[in-house]
Design an enzyme around this catalytic site. Sequence first.
Site, PDB file in Angstrom:
ATOM      1  CG  ASP A 313      -1.942  -1.072   1.227  1.00  0.00           C
ATOM      2  OD1 ASP A 313      -2.110  -1.721   0.187  1.00  0.00           O
ATOM      3  OD2 ASP A 313      -2.604  -1.269   2.258  1.00  0.00           O
ATOM      4  CG  ASP A 471     -11.379  -1.633  -0.701  1.00  0.00           C
ATOM      5  OD1 ASP A 471     -10.447  -2.427  -0.528  1.00  0.00           O
ATOM      6  OD2 ASP A 471     -11.304  -0.664  -1.496  1.00  0.00           O
TER       7      ASP A 471
HETATM    8  O1  1PR Z   1     -10.605   3.094  -5.219  1.00  0.00           O
HETATM    9  O2  1PR Z   1      -9.705   2.566  -7.433  1.00  0.00           O
HETATM   10  O3  1PR Z   1      -8.768   4.436  -6.126  1.00  0.00           O
HETATM   11  O4  1PR Z   1      -8.377   2.099  -5.464  1.00  0.00           O
HETATM   12  C1  1PR Z   1      -7.825   2.316  -4.218  1.00  0.00           C
HETATM   13  C2  1PR Z   1      -7.155   1.037  -3.791  1.00  0.00           C
HETATM   14  O5  1PR Z   1      -6.466   1.318  -2.580  1.00  0.00           O
HETATM   15  C3  1PR Z   1      -8.129  -0.079  -3.505  1.00  0.00           C
HETATM   16  O6  1PR Z   1      -7.595  -1.279  -4.024  1.00  0.00           O
HETATM   17  C4  1PR Z   1      -8.191  -0.170  -1.993  1.00  0.00           C
HETATM   18  O7  1PR Z   1      -8.278  -1.508  -1.567  1.00  0.00           O
HETATM   19  C5  1PR Z   1      -6.847   0.406  -1.580  1.00  0.00           C
HETATM   20  N1  1PR Z   1      -6.920   1.155  -0.324  1.00  0.00           N
HETATM   21  C6  1PR Z   1      -7.492   2.360  -0.150  1.00  0.00           C
HETATM   22  N2  1PR Z   1      -7.310   2.754   1.118  1.00  0.00           N
HETATM   23  C7  1PR Z   1      -6.627   1.805   1.740  1.00  0.00           C
HETATM   24  C8  1PR Z   1      -6.192   1.814   3.133  1.00  0.00           C
HETATM   25  O8  1PR Z   1      -5.610   0.833   3.636  1.00  0.00           O
HETATM   26  N3  1PR Z   1      -6.461   2.895   3.827  1.00  0.00           N
HETATM   27  N4  1PR Z   1      -5.722  -0.339   1.084  1.00  0.00           N
HETATM   28  C9  1PR Z   1      -6.379   0.792   0.830  1.00  0.00           C
HETATM   29  C10 1PR Z   1      -6.232  -1.508   0.969  1.00  0.00           C
HETATM   30  C11 1PR Z   1      -5.859  -3.556   1.800  1.00  0.00           C
HETATM   31  C12 1PR Z   1      -4.858  -4.439   1.276  1.00  0.00           C
HETATM   32  C13 1PR Z   1      -3.926  -4.863   2.372  1.00  0.00           C
HETATM   33  C14 1PR Z   1      -4.493  -6.181   2.816  1.00  0.00           C
HETATM   34  C15 1PR Z   1      -3.511  -7.052   3.502  1.00  0.00           C
HETATM   35  N5  1PR Z   1      -5.402  -2.239   1.700  1.00  0.00           N
HETATM   36  O9  1PR Z   1      -4.195  -3.892   0.247  1.00  0.00           O
HETATM   37  O10 1PR Z   1      -2.693  -4.900   1.830  1.00  0.00           O
HETATM   38  O11 1PR Z   1      -5.616  -5.943   3.658  1.00  0.00           O
HETATM   39  O12 1PR Z   1      -3.104  -6.491   4.668  1.00  0.00           O
HETATM   40  P1  1PR Z   1      -2.617  -7.387   5.884  1.00  0.00           P
HETATM   41  O13 1PR Z   1      -1.967  -8.592   5.312  1.00  0.00           O
HETATM   42  O14 1PR Z   1      -1.639  -6.538   6.604  1.00  0.00           O
HETATM   43  O15 1PR Z   1      -3.835  -7.715   6.685  1.00  0.00           O
HETATM   44  P2  1PR Z   1      -9.424   3.119  -6.073  1.00  0.00           P
END
Ligand code: 1PR
Length: 616
Positions: A313, A471
């Site tokens: 991320d 999400d």
């Molecule tokens: O909506 O098209 O602009 O895409 C934004 C992208 O960014 C989406 O794929 C969304 O999942 C991701 N995203 C947005 N905000 C966050 C955040 O964390 N605040 N991250 C985010 C999503 C989830 C996973 C993470 C897993 C594994 N993060 O990517 O890596 O949950 O984590 P873990 O193994 O530590 O539990 P758009």
Amino acid sequence: MDAPALSSSQGVSILLRPSPPLTLRRALSPTKPYSRIKTKPFSICASSSSDSGKKPCPRFSFHNRLFLVLVHDSSSCSFLYGGVAAAVVTLLDYGAGNVRSLRNAIRYLGFDIKDVQKPEDILSANRLVFPGVGAFAAAMEVLEQSGMAEALCTYIESDRPFLGICLGLQLLFESSEENGPVKGLGLIPGVVGRFDSSNGLAVPHIGWNAVQIIKDSGILDDIGRHHVYFVHSYRVIPSDANWDWVSSVCNYGDSFISSITRGNVHAVQFHPEKSGDVGLSILRKFLDPSSSSKKLAHGKASQLAKRVIACLDVRANDKGDLVVTKGDQYDVREHSDEHQVRNLGKPVELAGQYYKDGADEISFLNITGFRDFPLGDLPMLQVLRYTSENVFVPLTVGGGIRDFTDENGRYYSSLEVASEYFRSGADKISIGSDAVFAAEEYLKTGVKTGKSSLEQISRVYGNQAVVVSIDPRRVYIRNPNDVKFKSVKVYSPGPSGEEYAWYQCTINGGREGRPIGAYELAKAVEELGAGEILLNCIDCDGQGQGFDIDLIKLISDAVTIPVIASSGAGAVQHFSDVFQKTSASAALAAGIFHRKEVPISLVKEHLLREGIEVRM
Ligand code: 1PR
């Protein structure tokens, strides 16, 4: 290398680094015309004299060898220049998609690339690589209109060194059913058909599969026990008519042709440029047959492997540096007074490390893409460019893929945004928020407009290049009839003893809940052209308590495209758990890898012990 122009009294001698001692050939007869002397690697060279004034000298390709150029006349001999010469390989890139990974792999192996501009460039190539990308019909149209189809046939029929990749293999056959029938180059008997998903087979075939070597091809050698990376929905079945071409087959639903060889002509359905060390060794053997590449470690591949994906991320921290961060249920700020963005490392470095550690894929999520326009976010594009120079497994990038108008009123379509990601080195793009809007609209109207980012990008780059990232957040209910969305009986009841839950989709990094469930979204985006689903879970993200098995089972049973389980991995058992209890094709983790709690190799060793096939 271009040799220098000579004056009438001068000659030139080119020396390759031989085994010591280095001896200067004294055979520089001023009367002899320019001559090229056949050499063994690291032995001797070429020499010339000029008797016709300033005649340009021919090009030399002494691949990867140290060379010295000496200019001489009858009385003296002086050093002109030296360096390392790279051989040139000709690349047929007709501009239909991303071949940056292949270019990077070729350069990484020490070769220069000459691009085909016109049919004659094919005919004059010494070694031609043809990475077909995009759809079959579109590729044939370009090849035929440009006259390259004919040149390709002539080149291949003359048994000149050729390597086709993916669509570059399929186009050699008679025809394809992809948006067809469409006529192919017709060099090999057979029809390119779609994998049959009617029995629940996930299509596209994405991932690392094992191949069975049928005959010695000179380039595949010992890869029979190793996994290579495939990503395609169409394939050719071996038959009596094409069997003498087949050098390997692969099993996915049925047995299909994974490579062909005849003489100097090779083509592979998989992607060597995305197949790590194994793929690089195949490319090296084609590009420089005299090379002695190191022997691959013993492999045990027998079928499609479950993938382990490292996710980064990425966002700018408060100082403006792009960092890898990690959320705790999507909250990426430290719980300190300063409330800084958690900084877990540098994106390019970490991606390189995970590649070396054995990650089967790397995902970058530009998590503030929903508010920062990605094309204005040049560092992210740079991250992709640098990473793809040294990382030879698939790269996915997501965040901010949508239509956008910047402050100057310039409009960018989501397709342009995706194209820029592909050009910068992405193999797949991942769409989050925009896919939710597309699915809502589709479910409301029942009409596929073809205008959503999802539809447009998958039409141009193929379904396999488009991931939809979901999400969802768990919403507990007492009774499944309480909501119109698909719910499940949960393994652990909710805070007030609720036995059911539905999974509400969110947008903008979990900030806004939408009136659509993860199940409904997954089914809709599959119909709209998604090739894969990245299934996160906000409740589990960063908790280290394991994947949400209820959710992953619900979705992976509902769609026929591959599902990547994400969020919650905290121990090796969580990976075996998700593969044993659901039909997920891949498991993605972030926190445990970034914090170095569990290395990727341990996860894979554990999976192997549990009888789950992985790429080692
Ligand atoms: O909506 O098209 O602009 O895409 C934004 C992208 O960014 C989406 O794929 C969304 O999942 C991701 N995203 C947005 N905000 C966050 C955040 O964390 N605040 N991250 C985010 C999503 C989830 C996973 C993470 C897993 C594994 N993060 O990517 O890596 O949950 O984590 P873990 O193994 O530590 O539990 P758009």
